[in-house]
Write an enzyme that holds these catalytic residues in place. Structure first.
Site: not given
Ligand code: NAI
Ligand code: MG
Length: 489
Positions: A195, A269, A303, A400
């Site tokens: 996804k 990650e 990240c 972050e």
């Molecule tokens: P997120 O962690 O909510 O989204 C990442 C993925 O997880 C997306 O595909 C989302 O649809 C999915 N997701 C969301 N809730 C889920 C659940 N309960 N179970 C399974 N999958 C789920 O990240 P978001 O809200 O887009 O960004 C928020 C913050 O997260 C950012 O401001 C940043 O600080 C951090 N982030 C870190 C990343 C990294 O590469 N370490 C990448 C993106 C965001």
């Protein structure tokens, strides 16, 4: 208006590059995208679609199907059937041929993929063209090479595939993260339900087209689009044997709890708050480029972004002056322009989160610096931002932000640098800048970080493992380690 500009009026006379937009004529996009299940594009049971927009223009690009639990179940069932009937029985050397083919097709469609990545996610075309797309192809090439050599990769052990891998990826490197997830899973004989993030589904769906065209057996890779609940349905599905997640620490924790007590394997990650540490004997101009590359290119949506700077006192003043000078020259704007350094922030929500942190930093008493550039009227943009005189307890140092915001601290001794660099909840990466080899080895062994770069930053290669300590997650992707995450022994 910055002091530097006032002090050096002739240096910053309004020299500008002529616009150099990348052409969009060659790309093929549909108005609506369906789910990719069992080798076909199918309508969602939910009957729902959501818009994906271009964050630089706020214009709608396409409609994307929203997968519900029923759709996820169809995808997992397709992946399980493909695993049982075809993929797990196929010799590694045959699996490799498909993975190589996918790698070559990514290269053939590189221009189209780069432009779509930039339109859908907002990152500068220079990044998607030179980093995301070539690295995505390289990942498939690299793991294709391992598919028939697993016994050599793990001598005297019996590597066995796991079954269905459920993979959930974020919006900062949409195609590259899909490659990081899919390539090792296929090489090790697993099948996939992936996804992409809701704001950046398009390149994963273009990859689905490539996979379909490559003739990969039906159901080996399934791509379902949607929001967090679609991701949760994958995580919680009984026939998923392994979960690989990249994203926020908060969601990582939810996933870890959700699968506790099951025998699903997990790699996470998550976030980071890396420090670039600049010693007095460092090549300063090179360090400035590394710092700029580490936090400002790609809008800080990385990240492993170098979102903190620790600079030794003796060179702090000169380094910060050089940094400010360089920031004045950064071009913020149209991500499709080949001269752009800093493109659009991925979404309105992310921009407001960053702006909130800019307020927090100011209220905490840090000194703010932003260059005098102007921002486009439409779209989600943010100026590159420095916070000076920050202390370890400041939220802009600890948390972050995931935007072009750099928190700066100074240090006197090596011990102080180590202490400050490690004293945060994360441990994904770090950068060391010094002329002295022994200092590099000393520092790298003391950093609680998965990746430590020396006199460079944000360099990636499929052969080297990547992953974190502490709240940055666990498990490694890339290299041999990345294979082990998809195998039982
Ligand atoms: P997120 O962690 O909510 O989204 C990442 C993925 O997880 C997306 O595909 C989302 O649809 C999915 N997701 C969301 N809730 C889920 C659940 N309960 N179970 C399974 N999958 C789920 O990240 P978001 O809200 O887009 O960004 C928020 C913050 O997260 C950012 O401001 C940043 O600080 C951090 N982030 C870190 C990343 C990294 O590469 N370490 C990448 C993106 C965001
Ligand atoms: Mg989008």
């Amino acid at each position: 208006m910055s002091k530097i500009k006032e002090n050096n009026p002739e240096y910053f006379t309004d020299w500008k590059y002529a616009p150099s937009p990348e052409s969009k004529d060659h790309i093929r996009l549909q108005n609506r995208y369906e789910l990719f299940i069992n080798g076909k594009f199918v309508k969602p049971n939910s009957k729902k679609y959501f818009d994906t927009i271009n964050p630089a223009t706020e214009e709608k690009i396409a409609e994307i199907a929203e997968a519900n639990e029923k759709d996820v179940d169809l995808a997992v069932t397709a992946a399980k059937n493909a695993y049982d009937k075809v993929w797990k029985k196929m010799p590694g050397k045959e699996r490799a041929k498909y993975i190589y083919r996918i790698a070559r097709m990514i290269q053939e469609k590189a221009r189209e993929l780069a432009v779509i990545e930039t339109m859908d996610g907002g990152k500068a075309i220079r990044e998607s063209r030179d980093i995301d797309v070539p690295l995505a192809a390289n990942h498939f090439f690299y793991y294709a090479g391992w598919a028939d050599k697993l016994e050599y990769a793990f001598p005297n052990r019996k590597p066995q595939s796991l079954g269905v891998a459920g993979q959930i990826i974020p919006w900062n490197f949409p195609l590259l993260m899909a490659a990081w997830k899919i390539a090792p899973a296929l090489a090790t004989g697993n099948t996939v339900v992936l996804k992409p993030a809701e704001t950046t589904s398009l390149t994963a769906l273009k990859l689905a087209e490539i996979i379909q065209e490559s003739g990969l057996p039906e159901g080996v890779v399934n791509i379902v689009t949607g929001f967090g609940n679609t991701g949760a349905a994958i995580v919680n599905h009984a026939n998923v044997n392994k979960v690989a997640f990249t994203g926020s620490t908060d969601v990582g924790k939810i996933i870890q709890k959700a699968i506790a007590g099951t025998n699903k394997k997990l790699t996470l990650e998550l976030g980071g708050k890396a420090a670039n540490i600049v010693f007095e004997d460092a090549p300063l101009d090179q360090a400035v480029e590394g710092i700029i590359n580490g936090i400002f290119f790609n809008q800080g949506h990385v990240c492993c972004a170098g979102s903190r700077l620790l600079v030794q006192e003796g060179v702090a003043e000169i380094l910060i002056r050089k940094l400010k000078d360089r920031m004045e020259t950064l071009i913020v704007g149209d991500p499709l322009d080949k001269n752009t350094d800093i493109g659009a922030i991925n979404s309105k929500e992310q921009l407001s989160k960053i702006n909130e942190y800019i307020k927090i930093g100011t209220n905490e008493g840090a000194e703010i610096f932003q260059p005098s550039c102007s921002l486009p009227k439409k779209g989600f943009f943010c100026k590159p931002t420095l916070f000076l005189n920050t202390s370890q307890s400041h939220r802009v140092v600890q948390e972050e932000i995931f935007g072009p915001v750099l928190a700066v601290q100074t240090f006197r001794t090596v011990e102080e640098a180590i202490e400050k660099a490690n004293n945060i909840p994360f441990g994904l990466s770090a950068g060391i800048w010094t002329d002295k080899g022994s200092k590099i080895f000393n520092m790298t062994s003391k950093m609680r970080a998965g990746v430590v770069w020396a006199n460079t930053y944000n360099k990636f290669d499929p052969t080297s493992p990547f992953g974190g300590y502490k709240e940055s997650g666990f498990g490694r992707e890339g290299g041999l380690h990345g294979l082990a995450a998809y195998l039982n022994f």
